[in-house]
Write a protein that holds these residues in place. Structure first.
Motif, PDB file in Angstrom:
ATOM      1  N   VAL A  20       0.833  -1.196   0.000  1.00 30.01           N
ATOM      2  CA  VAL A  20       0.000   0.000   0.000  1.00 30.01           C
ATOM      3  C   VAL A  20       0.874   1.255   0.000  1.00 30.01           C
ATOM      4  N   SER A  21       0.506   2.218  -0.841  1.00 35.44           N
ATOM      5  CA  SER A  21       1.173   3.514  -0.870  1.00 35.44           C
ATOM      6  C   SER A  21       0.252   4.502  -1.569  1.00 35.44           C
ATOM      7  N   LYS A  22       0.586   5.773  -1.502  1.00 35.55           N
ATOM      8  CA  LYS A  22      -0.184   6.783  -2.227  1.00 35.55           C
ATOM      9  C   LYS A  22      -0.147   6.497  -3.714  1.00 35.55           C
ATOM     10  N   ARG A  23       0.987   6.012  -4.175  1.00 38.00           N
ATOM     11  CA  ARG A  23       1.140   5.729  -5.604  1.00 38.00           C
ATOM     12  C   ARG A  23       0.201   4.619  -6.049  1.00 38.00           C
ATOM     13  N   LEU A  24      -0.063   3.651  -5.173  1.00 38.96           N
ATOM     14  CA  LEU A  24      -0.996   2.569  -5.520  1.00 38.96           C
ATOM     15  C   LEU A  24      -2.387   3.148  -5.731  1.00 38.96           C
ATOM     16  N   VAL A  25      -2.823   4.006  -4.860  1.00 41.03           N
ATOM     17  CA  VAL A  25      -4.146   4.625  -4.990  1.00 41.03           C
ATOM     18  C   VAL A  25      -4.227   5.392  -6.304  1.00 41.03           C
ATOM     19  N   MET A  26      -3.203   6.177  -6.603  1.00 45.95           N
ATOM     20  CA  MET A  26      -3.191   6.950  -7.838  1.00 45.95           C
ATOM     21  C   MET A  26      -3.199   6.039  -9.060  1.00 45.95           C
ATOM     22  N   ALA A  27      -2.457   4.942  -9.011  1.00 52.22           N
ATOM     23  CA  ALA A  27      -2.404   4.008 -10.135  1.00 52.22           C
ATOM     24  C   ALA A  27      -3.765   3.362 -10.362  1.00 52.22           C
ATOM     25  N   MET A  28      -4.445   2.991  -9.270  1.00 47.45           N
ATOM     26  CA  MET A  28      -5.778   2.390  -9.394  1.00 47.45           C
ATOM     27  C   MET A  28      -6.749   3.388 -10.026  1.00 47.45           C
ATOM     28  N   GLU A  29      -6.692   4.649  -9.585  1.00 44.95           N
ATOM     29  CA  GLU A  29      -7.572   5.672 -10.143  1.00 44.95           C
ATOM     30  C   GLU A  29      -7.264   5.917 -11.612  1.00 44.95           C
ATOM     31  N   ASP A  30      -5.985   6.023 -11.951  1.00 45.84           N
ATOM     32  CA  ASP A  30      -5.592   6.244 -13.341  1.00 45.84           C
ATOM     33  C   ASP A  30      -5.978   5.066 -14.216  1.00 45.84           C
TER      34      ASP A  30
END
Length: 102
Positions: A67-77
């Protein structure tokens, strides 16, 4: 395999940087509105650091994605590009690399 036994799943820990489209798609399908604290699996690695992950499974493998902020952003993108008519469906990790604050 005997009746009543569950199959042994291969367990794979995956960092955000190593996500492929199939695993990212599984994440978006399982957590379409994002994941919650209840979805996070916590363990200590060999360096005794706490690592937080979310789990997705295929028929033969359980993936723990860090889990990281980048994971959230990647899922959204990924979700946005999957629903849009973008011709380039590759995940742009370079843009996300510099945007995380730790």
């Amino acid at each position: 395999m005997r009746k009543g036994q569950t199959p042994v799943l291969k367990r794979v820990i995956v960092d955000y940087k190593k996500l492929d489209k199939n695993i990212l798609n599984l994440l978006v399908e399982k957590f379409p509105d994002g994941y919650d604290d209840d979805d996070i699996v916590t363990y200590r690695n060999a360096s005794n650091e706490v690592v937080e992950c979310v789990e997705v499974r295929t028929d033969d493998t359980a993936y723990l994605i860090k889990v990281s902020k980048r994971l959230v952003m990647a899922m959204e993108d990924f979700d946005d590009s999957d629903n849009g008519d973008s011709e380039d469906s590759d995940l742009d990790t370079d843009e996300l690399e510099g945007s995380e604050e730790e």
